[in-house]
Design an enzyme around this catalytic site. Structure first.
Site, PDB file in Angstrom:
ATOM      1  N   TYR A 103      -1.896  -4.154  -5.074  1.00  0.00           N
ATOM      2  CA  TYR A 103      -2.671  -3.005  -5.566  1.00  0.00           C
ATOM      3  C   TYR A 103      -4.016  -3.470  -6.105  1.00  0.00           C
ATOM      4  CZ  TYR A 103       1.472   0.074  -5.821  1.00  0.00           C
ATOM      5  OH  TYR A 103       2.577   0.836  -5.539  1.00  0.00           O
ATOM      6  N   TYR A 142       6.316  -5.704  -2.653  1.00  0.00           N
ATOM      7  CA  TYR A 142       5.688  -6.578  -3.655  1.00  0.00           C
ATOM      8  C   TYR A 142       6.681  -6.933  -4.760  1.00  0.00           C
ATOM      9  CZ  TYR A 142       4.945  -2.116  -6.172  1.00  0.00           C
ATOM     10  OH  TYR A 142       5.112  -0.901  -6.775  1.00  0.00           O
ATOM     11  N   ARG A 152       9.934  -4.652  -4.693  1.00  0.00           N
ATOM     12  CA  ARG A 152      10.059  -3.235  -4.389  1.00  0.00           C
ATOM     13  C   ARG A 152      10.086  -3.020  -2.880  1.00  0.00           C
ATOM     14  NH1 ARG A 152       8.792   0.996  -6.845  1.00  0.00           N
ATOM     15  NH2 ARG A 152      10.689   1.545  -5.781  1.00  0.00           N
ATOM     16  N   HIS A 155       6.621   1.338  -0.245  1.00  0.00           N
ATOM     17  CA  HIS A 155       6.644   2.745  -0.660  1.00  0.00           C
ATOM     18  C   HIS A 155       5.229   3.259  -0.849  1.00  0.00           C
ATOM     19  CE1 HIS A 155       6.491   0.351  -4.335  1.00  0.00           C
ATOM     20  NE2 HIS A 155       5.750   1.337  -4.833  1.00  0.00           N
ATOM     21  N   HIS A 157       3.314   6.150  -3.325  1.00  0.00           N
ATOM     22  CA  HIS A 157       3.472   7.058  -4.459  1.00  0.00           C
ATOM     23  C   HIS A 157       2.858   8.415  -4.114  1.00  0.00           C
ATOM     24  CE1 HIS A 157       4.664   3.916  -7.401  1.00  0.00           C
ATOM     25  NE2 HIS A 157       3.980   3.136  -6.590  1.00  0.00           N
TER      26      HIS A 157
HETATM   27 FE   LIG Z   1       4.295   1.038  -6.360  1.00  0.00          FE
END
Ligand SMILES: [Fe+2]
Length: 234
Positions: A103, A142, A152, A155, A157
């Site tokens: 991110y 990640y 995770r 995905h 959000h």
């Molecule tokens: Fe996330």
């Protein structure tokens, strides 16, 4: 006439305390919740944010000089209320990691590269039939440090407003067949198996674009209006 929203939403939501997901131990309430009556400020809400949604805001691959690295995908679907009715003109916002699972955020410092051509945020509004569509790249998995070597599942959000503050929904869309599902306490904190399945998008060959992009369908059910009107005569 004021419409009443149910307190529970399809029993889909995870409990506030789910010890396997470490952060919930710190932030979940320890005392019973105080129920607040629904008033006009809850059953109404904004349709858009501060600025108008522009036509290109749905395409996360065209926000910079070049195209982002990764697998280009189309993410689309229909926003419905709990009675199965389409929810038109509602804001749909997404944010996600890049193809490497990184991110653009000061807290995310894990050793994977940023992509100068990918910010990872987009938005759109549903059309008259409740449809939305994004063009983006498939995010990577990640690590997140919740438990030993926790990663995770890939995905995206999602944030949706619906037509009132009570129908606002923040959720995550997953990709079918991810081997990380059994190990992810965020995914598994949703108690109902069918509800967990509703967070997984479906590959849709018909919506792919040859030699250009794959496509995933993700329909979203918001907490909707019940059919019981509140008596406002007095
Ligand atoms: Fe996330």
């Amino acid at each position: 006439m004021t419409l009443i929203y149910p307190r529970e939403s399809l029993k889909a939501n995870p409990p506030q305390l789910y010890p396997g997901y470490g952060s919930t131990v710190k932030r979940s309430p320890t005392r019973p919740l105080v129920l607040i009556p629904h008033t006009l400020s809850e059953v109404t809400g904004p349709v858009y944010g501060h600025d108008k949604v522009n036509p290109g805001d749905h395409d996360l691959t065209k926000q910079h000089a070049g195209e982002p690295l990764g697998e280009r995908i189309i993410v689309f679907g229909k926003v419905l209320d709990e009675a199965g009715r389409p929810v038109p003109d509602t804001l749909v916002e997404i944010w996600q990691a890049n193809a490497c699972g990184r991110y653009i955020h000061v807290v995310d410092q894990h050793p994977a590269p940023l992509d100068p051509n990918f910010t990872g945020a987009g938005r759109t509004a549903t059309d008259a039939e409740g449809n939305y569509r994004f063009v983006t790249i498939k995010p990577g998995a990640y690590p997140w440090g919740n438990h030993p070597n926790a990663w995770r599942p890939a995905h995206i959000h999602f944030s949706l407003f619906g037509h009132s503050f009570l129908s606002r929904l923040v959720t995550q869309m997953y990709f079918p067949g991810d081997p990380l599902f059994p190990f992810d306490p965020i995914f598994n904190s949703v108690p109902d198996e069918q509800a967990r399945a509703r967070m997984i998008s479906a590959f849709d060959l018909d919506q792919t674009i040859p030699d250009w992009a794959l496509a995933y369908r993700f329909d979203i059910v918001l907490r909707g209006r019940s059919q019981t009107p509140l008596d406002t005569e007095h």
